[in-house]
Scaffold this active site. Structure first.
Site, short mmCIF file in Angstrom:
data_model
loop_
_atom_site.label_atom_id
_atom_site.label_comp_id
_atom_site.label_asym_id
_atom_site.label_seq_id
_atom_site.Cartn_x
_atom_site.Cartn_y
_atom_site.Cartn_z
N GLU A 97 0.84 -1.19 0.00
CA GLU A 97 0.00 0.00 0.00
C GLU A 97 0.88 1.25 0.00
OE1 GLU A 97 -3.34 -2.25 2.69
OE2 GLU A 97 -2.15 -0.66 3.58
N TYR A 98 1.90 1.22 0.89
CA TYR A 98 2.77 2.38 1.00
C TYR A 98 3.46 2.63 -0.35
CZ TYR A 98 6.13 5.68 2.91
OH TYR A 98 6.86 6.81 3.15
N ASP A 99 4.00 1.53 -0.91
CA ASP A 99 4.72 1.67 -2.19
C ASP A 99 3.80 2.25 -3.25
OD1 ASP A 99 6.95 0.62 -1.09
OD2 ASP A 99 6.60 -1.41 -1.83
N SER A 156 17.94 5.75 1.88
CA SER A 156 17.10 4.61 1.53
C SER A 156 17.26 4.37 0.03
CB SER A 156 15.64 4.89 1.89
OG SER A 156 15.18 5.92 1.06
N LEU A 157 16.54 3.43 -0.51
CA LEU A 157 16.73 3.08 -1.92
C LEU A 157 15.48 3.40 -2.72
CD1 LEU A 157 18.37 -0.41 -1.40
CD2 LEU A 157 19.51 1.64 -2.22
N GLU A 195 21.75 -8.57 -3.78
CA GLU A 195 21.62 -9.09 -2.41
C GLU A 195 20.15 -9.19 -2.06
OE1 GLU A 195 23.62 -6.30 0.18
OE2 GLU A 195 25.35 -6.28 -1.14
N LYS A 241 16.93 -8.42 -0.08
CA LYS A 241 16.53 -7.26 0.72
C LYS A 241 15.85 -7.83 1.97
CE LYS A 241 14.16 -2.84 0.32
NZ LYS A 241 13.30 -2.94 1.48
N ASP A 276 13.85 -7.97 5.30
CA ASP A 276 12.75 -7.13 5.76
C ASP A 276 12.82 -6.99 7.29
OD1 ASP A 276 10.57 -5.59 5.63
OD2 ASP A 276 9.14 -7.20 5.21
N GLU A 278 20.74 -5.06 8.68
CA GLU A 278 19.32 -5.20 9.00
C GLU A 278 19.18 -6.14 10.20
OE1 GLU A 278 17.93 -3.32 6.87
OE2 GLU A 278 15.77 -3.73 6.91
N TYR A 305 25.39 -5.44 5.57
CA TYR A 305 25.64 -5.34 4.12
C TYR A 305 26.37 -4.06 3.71
CZ TYR A 305 21.08 -3.20 5.07
OH TYR A 305 20.07 -2.48 5.62
N LYS A 354 11.29 -4.78 -5.78
CA LYS A 354 10.32 -5.33 -4.82
C LYS A 354 9.63 -6.54 -5.44
CE LYS A 354 10.23 -2.58 -1.22
NZ LYS A 354 9.00 -2.09 -0.79
N CYS A 410 -31.90 -5.10 4.19
CA CYS A 410 -30.78 -4.50 4.91
C CYS A 410 -30.40 -5.37 6.11
CB CYS A 410 -31.17 -3.09 5.38
SG CYS A 410 -29.93 -2.36 6.45
N CYS A 426 -31.43 -3.02 9.40
CA CYS A 426 -32.80 -2.62 9.75
C CYS A 426 -33.87 -3.48 9.07
CB CYS A 426 -33.03 -1.15 9.41
SG CYS A 426 -33.13 -0.84 7.65
N CYS A 442 -29.77 0.65 1.15
CA CYS A 442 -30.85 0.67 2.13
C CYS A 442 -31.37 2.10 2.11
CB CYS A 442 -30.30 0.32 3.52
SG CYS A 442 -31.48 0.70 4.82
N CYS A 482 -32.26 3.94 9.40
CA CYS A 482 -31.52 2.68 9.58
C CYS A 482 -30.34 2.89 10.55
CB CYS A 482 -31.00 2.20 8.23
SG CYS A 482 -29.82 0.85 8.36
S1 IVH Z 1 21.67 -1.22 0.91
C1 IVH Z 1 22.23 3.36 0.47
N1 IVH Z 1 21.20 -3.76 1.13
O1 IVH Z 1 16.29 -1.69 2.55
C2 IVH Z 1 21.29 2.29 0.74
N2 IVH Z 1 19.63 -2.27 2.07
O2 IVH Z 1 14.99 0.92 1.08
C3 IVH Z 1 21.87 1.26 1.60
N3 IVH Z 1 17.77 -3.37 3.21
O3 IVH Z 1 17.13 1.19 4.32
C4 IVH Z 1 20.99 0.12 1.77
N4 IVH Z 1 18.43 -5.42 2.86
O4 IVH Z 1 17.05 -1.00 5.58
C5 IVH Z 1 20.75 -2.53 1.40
N5 IVH Z 1 20.97 -6.06 1.31
C6 IVH Z 1 20.52 -4.83 1.56
C7 IVH Z 1 19.33 -4.61 2.28
C8 IVH Z 1 18.91 -3.31 2.51
C9 IVH Z 1 17.51 -4.66 3.43
C10 IVH Z 1 16.92 -2.25 3.66
C11 IVH Z 1 17.65 -1.14 4.34
C12 IVH Z 1 17.38 0.08 3.53
C13 IVH Z 1 16.17 -0.32 2.76
C14 IVH Z 1 16.17 0.37 1.42
#
Ligand code: IVH
Length: 659
Positions: free
Chosen positions: A33-35, A81-82, A110, A112, A114, A167, A219, A307, A401, A404, A419, A424
């Site tokens: 949803e956020y994405d 963030s990415l 790599e 990701k 969570d 993480e 990482y 994602k 309904c 009611c 209704c 109601c």
């Molecule tokens: S690299 C400059 N590698 O995903 C960015 N992030 O939206 C450095 N995450 O904030 C992040 N696995 O919390 C990287 N193998 C991975 C990751 C990873 C999870 C998270 C991390 C980051 C978010 C990116």
């Protein structure tokens, strides 16, 4: 909603969700949803750059940290963030951007993980400081709690001063165990492993954190050149040699095909990992090139997060229940055997209306595929037909309904059943919930559940009763789950809502066709509820943008609901506007567009000035535009105004006008 309103709405709900997520570890939106909402916002902002709000979540790295009580830690190298990508085409576009200047780097893929991103600092090889990402520039000190994470080394194999990032996460097994215990103890289970991780890391008592058996993968090596490390692959190996836990599933790739094969492989294999991963991070391997490619304010340009597509999960449709909306619309809802989808527990899905259920041939008892994608509410993708019981009964929409018992009406051309009983209880309750909701009177803590409870106990039968709740303070305190503190907060919130302006109150009444935009127009033309009550159809129709449907609906609302209107007025909900006499106002009946950067006003200030002087501010230029105020670096709107022959004035000229 026009683009301006939609942008405001998206910024608000995304910022709130982000703070809930980062600060309170309480996700109010799923990742998908956020994405999807952030994407919509990015697209709108790209289309309407003039409407970008300064506090838009697309301008910032993460959450603000000011709600937290933990000690702050500042980052010299920000924790970025990415940018997210959602399909292979977008992955190819990323490659195109990186390689457009003739570079052909290698890439590291790599998983990701969570979880919660964290930083760990070492002095002389000893772990000295652990912190969360916070807003990327300032995080929170969680050193003591990070010490309890067994897989985080407390002493390295070499006495280095070093910072790594990674993480912290909770394995599926630990998560399920923890939730089973919580359920047995009558505690609320965590919504997903990341949420449980965040909650565990922010405990004041580290023994609780220890009992949560958290894990970590690292990482990122900060300042790799200090250690003679030139690539991400080398960094991962170097970190592993020092004792850090590095996820073994990374892969060095030299072509896009190899990367896409990796994505396909892990889309399938991720279910077998035993911990949550929501995608793959694709990084340029060579650090020298990363430095050249650079970053935006928010994220590096040398990496993206792919994602994984929303997961579809099969579960049983236990029942179909119906809800009544404030206009009487009836919605069928699926009651599902609770199931985890993409990290959150799902037990309901919307079935929209009769046609939807018939088209998909949905029947109680079916095994259904459920998806939680960009939608706010999970949806049923399809029925697994070969698992259908032979004696299942085809769907049949209810004809009365559920609240009611009145006979439902489905008008030709409409998808919903209604209704039509104004009295109601279902409609009345939905009305109260709407009145108290955030976009209306914004009575915090008077949410859906509490409204329903108070309605069923007879304390709330109409919106007017909200303002009499203080008379029942003692009785309310004795309701299970309320208590003195929350009742007093509720009563204070109710009292505070009396300060809402006329347009908010008007929108909250739930008059058909009168949402926030129409309420704003009405509030510009009428000073108070009484003023509007005494109006006529003709007067309403004289107002620009008010047509037959709205005017008719306003008149009949005031005819039929004077008990509510008077009840509110008697209880002090009677905001009075100072009306600007529009006819003689400088910008009466003019539509003005603002573009470019204004030096002397913010966009909001300029808009207010124009509106106070009787004008309307529009977000796009058309033949009907009276004139365009052009600030610095004006773009496509100026060009369009020139093409259409619409008058253009400078900021200075605008200032002269309003003098
Ligand atoms: S690299 C400059 N590698 O995903 C960015 N992030 O939206 C450095 N995450 O904030 C992040 N696995 O919390 C990287 N193998 C991975 C990751 C990873 C999870 C998270 C991390 C980051 C978010 C990116």
């Amino acid at each position: 909603m026009n683009p301006r309103e939609r942008i405001e709405y998206l910024v608000n709900i995304l910022n709130k969700a982000r703070d809930e997520y980062y600060i309170n570890n309480n996700p109010t939106l799923s990742d998908n949803e956020y994405d999807s909402l952030i994407r919509e916002l990015e697209e709108l902002e790209a289309k309407y750059p003039d409407l970008v709000l300064p506090h838009s979540p697309t301008r910032e790295v993460g959450a603000t940290t000011n709600l937290s009580t933990l000690e702050k830690v500042e980052y010299v190298v920000p924790m970025l963030s990415l940018a997210d990508v959602f399909n292979y085409d977008e992955v190819r576009e990323f490659f195109g951007r990186v390689e457009k200047d003739g570079y052909h780097p290698t890439y590291v893929c790599e998983l990701k993980i969570d979880g919660i991103s964290s930083s760990a600092k070492y002095k002389n090889g000893k772990f000295v400081l652990g912190s969360t990402r916070g807003n990327g520039f300032v995080g929170e000190n969680i050193t003591e709690n990070m010490k309890t994470v067994a897989s985080l080394p407390k002493e390295l194999s070499r006495p280095l001063d070093i910072e790594v990032r990674g993480e912290i996460y909770m394995s599926d097994e630990v998560f399920n165990e923890l939730n089973n215990v919580r359920i047995q103890n009558g505690e609320e289970p965590f919504k997903n492993p990341r949420n449980a991780t965040g909650g565990s890391l922010k405990q004041l008592d580290s023994n609780i954190t220890r009992s949560r058996k958290l894990d970590t993968f690292d990482y990122t090596l900060v300042d790799p050149e200090k250690y003679g490390v030139a690539t991400q692959e080398q960094a991962l190996k170097f970190m592993a040699s020092l004792g850090f836990r590095v996820n073994p599933n990374y892969k060095l790739c030299s072509s896009i095909e190899e990367v896409i094969d990796y994505l396909k492989l892990w889309e399938q294999k991720r279910k077998t990992l035993g911990y949550a991963t929501d995608g793959v991070v694709i990084k340029v391997n060579e650090f020298s090139l990363c430095n050249e490619i650079g970053r935006t304010v928010k994220s590096p340009k040398w990496a993206v997060a792919y994602k994984f597509p929303a997961m579809e999960v099969e579960t049983k449709l236990l029942d179909i229940i119906y809800t009544v909306g404030r206009t009487g619309n009836i919605t069928p809802n699926a009651v599902l055997e609770p199931i985890m989808i993409a990290g959150s527990l799902v037990s309901r899905a919307t079935l929209n209306n009769e046609d939807y259920c018939i088209d998909k041939d949905i029947r109680i008892g079916d095994i259904v595929k459920v998806r939680k994608a960009g939608e706010i509410i999970p949806e049923i993708v399809e029925v697994v037909m070969d698992r259908r019981s032979p004696d299942s009964i085809p769907f049949k929409m209810i004809d009365v309904c559920p609240v009611c018992g009145s006979v439902l009406v489905r008008k030709p051309g409409e998808a919903s059943h209604f209704c039509v009983n104004e009295k109601c209880d279902g409609r009345k309750l939905a009305n109260i919930i709407y009145f108290a909701s955030k976009p209306c009177m914004n009575i915090e803590t008077l949410g859906e559940k509490l409204c329903e409870d108070l309605y069923n106990r007879g304390f709330l039968r109409s919106v007017v009763d909200i303002y009499d709740l203080y008379l029942h303070r003692d009785a309310l305190i004795n309701i299970d789950g309320l208590g003195e503190k929350s009742v007093d907060t509720l009563l204070a919130n109710i009292e505070a809502s009396k300060q809402n302006g006329f347009e908010k109150v008007l929108a909250a009444l739930g008059i058909r066709f009168v949402g926030s935009k129409v309420a704003k127009i009405l509030a510009k033309n009428y000073a108070s509820l009484k003023d509007l009550e005494n109006t006529s159809l003709e007067k309403l129709l004289d107002i620009k943008d008010i047509g037959d449907a709205i005017a008719g609906s306003v008149i009949s609302y005031f005819k039929d609901n004077m008990d509510i209107v008077n009840g509110l007025i008697e209880r002090g909900i009677n905001p009075v506007n100072e009306l600007v006499s529009n006819d003689n106002a400088l910008f009466a009946n003019q539509t003005i567009v603002l573009t470019g950067r204004l030096d002397s006003f913010t966009r909001e200030e300029a808009t207010k000035i124009i509106e106070d002087l009787g004008g309307n501010v529009a977000s796009s230029v058309s033949k009907k535009t009276s004139f365009v105020v052009c600030g610095l670096d004006a773009g496509s709107k100026k060009t369009k105004a020139e093409a259409l022959g619409v008058k253009i004035i400078s900021e200075e000229e605008f200032k002269d006008l309003i003098k």
